[in-house]
Design an enzyme around this catalytic site. Structure first.
Site, PDB file in Angstrom:
ATOM      1  N   TYR A 104      28.179 -59.961  47.984  1.00 11.66           N
ATOM      2  CA  TYR A 104      29.553 -59.692  47.571  1.00 11.66           C
ATOM      3  C   TYR A 104      29.791 -60.047  46.109  1.00 11.66           C
ATOM      4  CZ  TYR A 104      34.540 -58.901  48.266  1.00 11.66           C
ATOM      5  OH  TYR A 104      35.805 -58.379  48.187  1.00 11.66           O
ATOM      6  N   LYS A 117      31.921 -52.109  45.809  1.00  9.90           N
ATOM      7  CA  LYS A 117      30.732 -51.933  44.969  1.00  9.90           C
ATOM      8  C   LYS A 117      30.783 -50.730  44.031  1.00  9.90           C
ATOM      9  CE  LYS A 117      28.814 -55.548  46.420  1.00  9.90           C
ATOM     10  NZ  LYS A 117      29.032 -56.711  45.557  1.00  9.90           N
ATOM     11  N   TYR A 176      39.661 -59.269  55.144  1.00  6.53           N
ATOM     12  CA  TYR A 176      38.996 -58.144  55.789  1.00  6.53           C
ATOM     13  C   TYR A 176      39.134 -58.338  57.293  1.00  6.53           C
ATOM     14  CZ  TYR A 176      36.715 -57.027  51.321  1.00  6.53           C
ATOM     15  OH  TYR A 176      36.459 -56.690  50.024  1.00  6.53           O
ATOM     16  N   PRO A 179      34.311 -48.090  50.164  1.00  6.69           N
ATOM     17  CA  PRO A 179      34.922 -49.164  49.376  1.00  6.69           C
ATOM     18  C   PRO A 179      34.909 -50.529  50.051  1.00  6.69           C
ATOM     19  CG  PRO A 179      36.610 -47.757  50.334  1.00  6.69           C
ATOM     20  CD  PRO A 179      35.301 -47.099  50.626  1.00  6.69           C
ATOM     21  N   HIS A 232      38.458 -65.270  42.463  1.00  4.72           N
ATOM     22  CA  HIS A 232      38.446 -65.489  43.907  1.00  4.72           C
ATOM     23  C   HIS A 232      37.129 -66.156  44.296  1.00  4.72           C
ATOM     24  CE1 HIS A 232      41.747 -62.611  45.569  1.00  4.72           C
ATOM     25  NE2 HIS A 232      42.141 -63.263  44.492  1.00  4.72           N
TER      26      HIS A 232
END
Length: 389
Positions: A384, A296, A200, A292, A72
């Site tokens: 990220y 991580k 998200y 979550p 991704h």
């Protein structure tokens, strides 16, 4: 029984540590309180930072991940009418890999068995002794036998509820915790993902996440009350909430189907300091928990394994103890940065019960700034995909 490193916990952290050490000729025994089948039945997230991808390559267990995993290069962030993509590749030069934690664990078990290294399953009454001496040991019951394992070092990879952290005297450890006033209701469904990248989303309904395990297996989450129960959520109710919590374009193209797994997870942030006491070294959830939102948990465990495996290899290869002495300091420096990112990302998109109108406007302004500012997006992307070890 005698080994060089006793590893308590047969999840991905303990397995990865054992594999990296085993490839350097360091003997390990893994002690796991559950059966192998039970460990492999656990459904967990699977967004892997580049650091973890490289560790799996070093461990010789990356072939199936590269064949079946989904790279991704960005993610979608949405809040109300604001929707934008954060381009990991353009901002950082790298990406993340979507590959289920269960599959990582399966690959590591296969490698351990090929290595011929022992694992004691269904171990009960696990206790640590003399961890502040030069002769630590672990006692347990397995297959109806009382077993004592003497070793040079103990790696506590046994999660938040395991015995390792509790073996550090209470007056010698400091624990930091934040409990969030909501949970995540998650389902797994045999449906194609609504989008090829993660989404998200924050809305008046609360947080939602659209994720996947493969091209045919989707993982979705919605924010819920932490005291709620899955029996209160029919599949139809879940899909209605998800549609109301993500941008309309995605809601309209969402393919629904029966859930094959449904659960509610509470959210909290937790850190234990130090991560070392005597000959005991904590790894992963035994030392820290993150919400979550930032993906991580597994990745932080992997960074612990990086620091600890590097230190132990140096100790056994040339007698250098420096990295072992610095393990807790080095690991915690990265842990707290990941805790910050996970806390920030959680507060960015969730609805809190005590939010005032001012708080909501600040949340909207933060999302708007992130959508418009390249430096802010670069900061998010760097965190990220994973900060360097």
């Amino acid at each position: 029984m005698r080994t060089q490193v006793a590893i308590i916990g047969g999840g991905p952290a303990g397995l990865l540590l054992g594999q990296l050490l085993g490839l350097h000729g360091i003997d390990t025994i893994i002690i796991e309180r559950q059966s192998k089948a039970h460990v492999l039945s656990r459904i967990r997230a699977g967004v892997l930072e580049q650091g973890l991808v490289q560790l799996l390559e070093r461990a010789g267990v990356a072939d199936r991940m590269h064949a079946e995993g989904l790279p991704h290069e960005g993610t979608i962030v949405a809040h109300g009418a604001t929707e934008f993509r954060v381009d990991f590749r353009a901002l950082t030069g790298t990406s993340v890999m979507v590959y289920g934690q269960t599959e990582v664990t399966r690959d590591l078990y296969a490698a351990r068995e090929q290595l011929g290294a022992p694992t004691l399953f269904e171990a009960q009454n696990v206790a640590l002794h003399d961890i502040d001496s030069d002769t630590p040991r672990v006692t347990l019951t397995a297959a109806g036998q009382e077993i004592t394992i003497t070793c040079d070092y103990i790696a506590g990879c046994d999660g938040f509820h395991g015995p390792s952290r509790q073996a550090i005297p209470q007056d010698k450890r400091r624990e930091f915790e934040k409990v969030y006033p909501f949970g995540w209701l998650g389902i797994l469904s045999e449906t194609p993902p609504v989008h090829h990248e993660l989404i998200y989303s924050g809305s008046d309904q609360g947080f939602a996440l659209c994720s996947m395990r493969s091209h045919r297996l989707s993982r979705y989450y919605v924010q819920c009350d932490v005291t709620d129960h899955v029996d209160n959520w029919s599949d139809d109710r879940f899909w209605d909430r998800l549609r109301a919590s993500i941008p309309d374009a995605f809601a309209q193209s969402l393919v629904t189907g029966p859930s094959i797994e449904k659960s509610i997870a509470p959210l909290r942030s937790f850190v234990c300091e130090p991560m070392r006491w005597g000959r005991l070294f904590l790894c992963g959830d035994a030392a820290h928990i993150v919400p979550p939102t930032g993906a991580k948990g597994l990745n932080l465990a992997a960074s612990d394994v990086h620091y600890l495996s590097t230190a132990l290899i140096a100790r056994y290869s040339d007698g250098d103890d420096h990295a072992l002495e610095q393990y807790s300091h080095n690991a915690l420096a990265r842990v707290w940065k990941a805790e910050r990112f996970s806390w920030w990302f959680t507060t960015l998109l969730h609805r809190f019960p005590d939010q005032t109108p001012f708080d909501l406007r600040m949340q909207q302004a933060e999302v708007a700034f992130l959508s418009e500012n390249a430096a802010a997006q670069r900061s998010m992307a760097e965190n990220y995909v994973g900060l360097p070890y």
